[in-house]
Design a protein around this motif. Structure first.
Motif, PDB file in Angstrom:
ATOM      1  N   SER A  40       0.825  -1.211   0.000  1.00  0.00           N
ATOM      2  CA  SER A  40       0.000   0.000   0.000  1.00  0.00           C
ATOM      3  C   SER A  40       0.857   1.258   0.000  1.00  0.00           C
ATOM      4  O   SER A  40       2.044   1.233   0.360  1.00  0.00           O
ATOM      5  N   ALA A  41       0.247   2.375  -0.365  1.00  0.00           N
ATOM      6  CA  ALA A  41       0.948   3.663  -0.338  1.00  0.00           C
ATOM      7  C   ALA A  41       1.392   4.000   1.078  1.00  0.00           C
ATOM      8  O   ALA A  41       2.503   4.496   1.289  1.00  0.00           O
ATOM      9  N   ARG A  42       0.531   3.733   2.064  1.00  0.00           N
ATOM     10  CA  ARG A  42       0.890   4.112   3.426  1.00  0.00           C
ATOM     11  C   ARG A  42       2.034   3.262   3.973  1.00  0.00           C
ATOM     12  O   ARG A  42       2.802   3.726   4.813  1.00  0.00           O
ATOM     13  N   ASP A  43       2.176   2.039   3.489  1.00  0.00           N
ATOM     14  CA  ASP A  43       3.319   1.223   3.896  1.00  0.00           C
ATOM     15  C   ASP A  43       4.592   1.657   3.169  1.00  0.00           C
ATOM     16  O   ASP A  43       5.683   1.673   3.754  1.00  0.00           O
ATOM     17  N   LEU A  44       4.479   2.002   1.892  1.00  0.00           N
ATOM     18  CA  LEU A  44       5.642   2.524   1.173  1.00  0.00           C
ATOM     19  C   LEU A  44       6.131   3.822   1.801  1.00  0.00           C
ATOM     20  O   LEU A  44       7.340   4.079   1.876  1.00  0.00           O
ATOM     21  N   ALA A  45       5.193   4.650   2.274  1.00  0.00           N
ATOM     22  CA  ALA A  45       5.574   5.900   2.929  1.00  0.00           C
ATOM     23  C   ALA A  45       6.376   5.619   4.196  1.00  0.00           C
ATOM     24  O   ALA A  45       7.340   6.337   4.510  1.00  0.00           O
ATOM     25  N   ARG A  46       6.015   4.566   4.926  1.00  0.00           N
ATOM     26  CA  ARG A  46       6.800   4.193   6.112  1.00  0.00           C
ATOM     27  C   ARG A  46       8.218   3.799   5.707  1.00  0.00           C
ATOM     28  O   ARG A  46       9.194   4.173   6.371  1.00  0.00           O
ATOM     29  N   PHE A  47       8.330   3.020   4.652  1.00  0.00           N
ATOM     30  CA  PHE A  47       9.649   2.614   4.184  1.00  0.00           C
ATOM     31  C   PHE A  47      10.473   3.839   3.795  1.00  0.00           C
ATOM     32  O   PHE A  47      11.659   3.952   4.141  1.00  0.00           O
ATOM     33  N   GLY A  48       9.857   4.774   3.080  1.00  0.00           N
ATOM     34  CA  GLY A  48      10.559   6.002   2.711  1.00  0.00           C
ATOM     35  C   GLY A  48      10.993   6.812   3.922  1.00  0.00           C
ATOM     36  O   GLY A  48      12.103   7.354   3.964  1.00  0.00           O
ATOM     37  N   TRP A  49      10.127   6.885   4.928  1.00  0.00           N
ATOM     38  CA  TRP A  49      10.449   7.637   6.149  1.00  0.00           C
ATOM     39  C   TRP A  49      11.575   6.949   6.924  1.00  0.00           C
ATOM     40  O   TRP A  49      12.425   7.607   7.522  1.00  0.00           O
ATOM     41  N   LEU A  50      11.594   5.624   6.909  1.00  0.00           N
ATOM     42  CA  LEU A  50      12.697   4.873   7.509  1.00  0.00           C
ATOM     43  C   LEU A  50      14.013   5.225   6.826  1.00  0.00           C
ATOM     44  O   LEU A  50      15.033   5.485   7.491  1.00  0.00           O
ATOM     45  N   MET A  51      14.024   5.232   5.500  1.00  0.00           N
ATOM     46  CA  MET A  51      15.240   5.551   4.755  1.00  0.00           C
ATOM     47  C   MET A  51      15.677   6.990   5.031  1.00  0.00           C
ATOM     48  O   MET A  51      16.868   7.243   5.264  1.00  0.00           O
ATOM     49  N   LEU A  52      14.746   7.925   5.002  1.00  0.00           N
ATOM     50  CA  LEU A  52      15.082   9.326   5.233  1.00  0.00           C
ATOM     51  C   LEU A  52      15.747   9.516   6.589  1.00  0.00           C
ATOM     52  O   LEU A  52      16.647  10.345   6.752  1.00  0.00           O
ATOM     53  N   ASN A  53      15.324   8.711   7.572  1.00  0.00           N
ATOM     54  CA  ASN A  53      15.875   8.811   8.922  1.00  0.00           C
ATOM     55  C   ASN A  53      17.037   7.837   9.136  1.00  0.00           C
ATOM     56  O   ASN A  53      17.272   7.373  10.253  1.00  0.00           O
ATOM     57  N   ASN A  54      17.754   7.563   8.044  1.00  0.00           N
ATOM     58  CA  ASN A  54      18.998   6.794   8.121  1.00  0.00           C
ATOM     59  C   ASN A  54      18.802   5.405   8.702  1.00  0.00           C
ATOM     60  O   ASN A  54      19.661   4.880   9.414  1.00  0.00           O
ATOM     61  N   GLY A  55      17.651   4.798   8.390  1.00  0.00           N
ATOM     62  CA  GLY A  55      17.389   3.433   8.822  1.00  0.00           C
ATOM     63  C   GLY A  55      16.918   3.302  10.249  1.00  0.00           C
ATOM     64  O   GLY A  55      16.746   2.180  10.747  1.00  0.00           O
TER      65      GLY A  55
END
Length: 359
Positions: free
Chosen positions: A236-251
């Protein structure tokens, strides 16, 4: 190379003169994580975005086959529309997720980036030559293996652009190559002894609280052309957004380091000019922004050089912009025949969203 040496070498590479770190949110940016569900602000202006411009973006998307859009700033949803909770095919976004999965196993020594195809016993239907067997895991992550054996799940465009077999030595030439991406799945499962869809649940989706993803959402694509399966999954989009936010915050997710920060930085750096695909640059299975190349990261829109994207066929896009503390997700329901959004239209849409920033 030991993990300690890797960290020291990497930090020497990424520290920049201004005292910041490439790919890390600028000093003073808010670090907030969603709980069980995303927090949606009452007004985008709370997060520095113009509601009228975002409404303009929504109106434009309604002329396209857009199924869902999410705009996340400071860890909260500034604006969203469409079916953000519905799971759609990731297509090639799967590759950037694979890159993230590799980190844990590279750093704990399970996967050696310098191991060759020969070392790992990798072959394929038509057989690989001695030169092709010299390709390393790192070459595959960079899409530089030089192995142009038939591959599964290729688009017609990929087939047209593919170099002739045996025309480039391992490590010397960048081509967006599904053989590289698919063999990375084979190598991952061979060395970790686990299904990548289960690993995604255990190593990333579970720890960051993805609301919708389940291992059953993954599907292996097999065929006669190659031994190495493709591995698309629905998300889902909301799960992909979590993945993106994880990456932005250096894992990092709250107090948990889900992906080692050195790996996040290493994989989202520029290694190759992606002119062949009309894009600016490529990292380890991530498209990366690079100002001094022949093509922009996005058509019709500018993003800071530390930005990077996961992209999939027919309009799947996850854009991470650390400098703006922003993640944008665009989804298309490609399970419906004919649904597609061009890269040009995604660029136009994202420009409207980026123009919504109140400077």
């Amino acid at each position: 190379m030991t993990m300690t040496v890797l960290r020291v070498v990497f930090l020497a590479l990424v520290i920049v003169p201004c005292g910041g770190v490439i790919g890390q949110p600028s000093k003073g940016k808010h670090v907030h994580y969603p709980g069980k569900t995303w927090e949606v602000v009452a007004s985008p202006e709370e997060l520095g975005l113009s509601k009228s411009k975002l409404e303009e973006a929504k109106a434009f998307s309604e002329t396209l086959h857009t199924a869902a859009v999410m705009v996340v700033v400071d860890g909260k949803v500034a604006y969203q529309w469409g079916e953000v909770d519905k799971k759609f095919n990731t297509h090639s976004i799967r590759k950037s997720v694979m890159s993230a999965l590799y980190g844990k196993y590279v750093l704990n020594g399970t996967i050696d980036l310098e191991a060759t195809m020969a070392d790992l016993g990798i072959n394929d239907v038509e057989g690989l030559t001695k030169e092709e067997l010299r390709a390393t895991v790192r070459d595959c992550l960079k899409s530089r293996s030089g192995v142009y054996h038939p591959a599964l799940y290729e688009t017609e465009g990929m087939k047209r652009r593919k170099p002739e077999r045996h025309t480039h030595r391992a490590g010397t030439f960048w081509y967006y190559n599904n053989w590289d991406f698919n063999v990375l799945g084979t190598i991952f499962e061979q060395l970790t002894q686990q299904s990548l869809f289960e690993a995604l649940q255990r190593d990333i989706a579970g720890p960051i609280g993805m609301e919708d993803y389940q291992p059953a959402d993954g599907k292996y694509i097999s065929g006669k052309a190659s031994m190495h399966k493709a591995y698309p999954f629905h998300v889902s989009a909301r799960d992909l957004a979590r993945f993106g936010w994880l990456m932005l915050n250096n894992g990092k997710w709250n107090d948990l380091q889900v992906i080692d920060s050195t790996w996040v930085h290493e994989t989202t750096r520029y290694y190759s000019d992606a002119t062949l695909y009309g894009r600016s640059g490529y990292g380890y299975l991530w498209w990366v922004a690079r100002n001094h190349t022949r093509h922009p990261h996005l058509s019709h829109a500018e993003v800071p050089e530390d930005s990077y994207s996961a992209k999939g066929a027919r309009g799947q896009h996850l854009l991470v912009i650390p400098e703006y503390n922003m993640v944008i997700v665009h989804r298309v329901n490609t399970d419906v025949k004919g649904n597609s959004v061009s890269g040009g239209d995604i660029g136009r849409l994202f420009k409207i969203i980026l123009d919504a920033r109140i400077i």
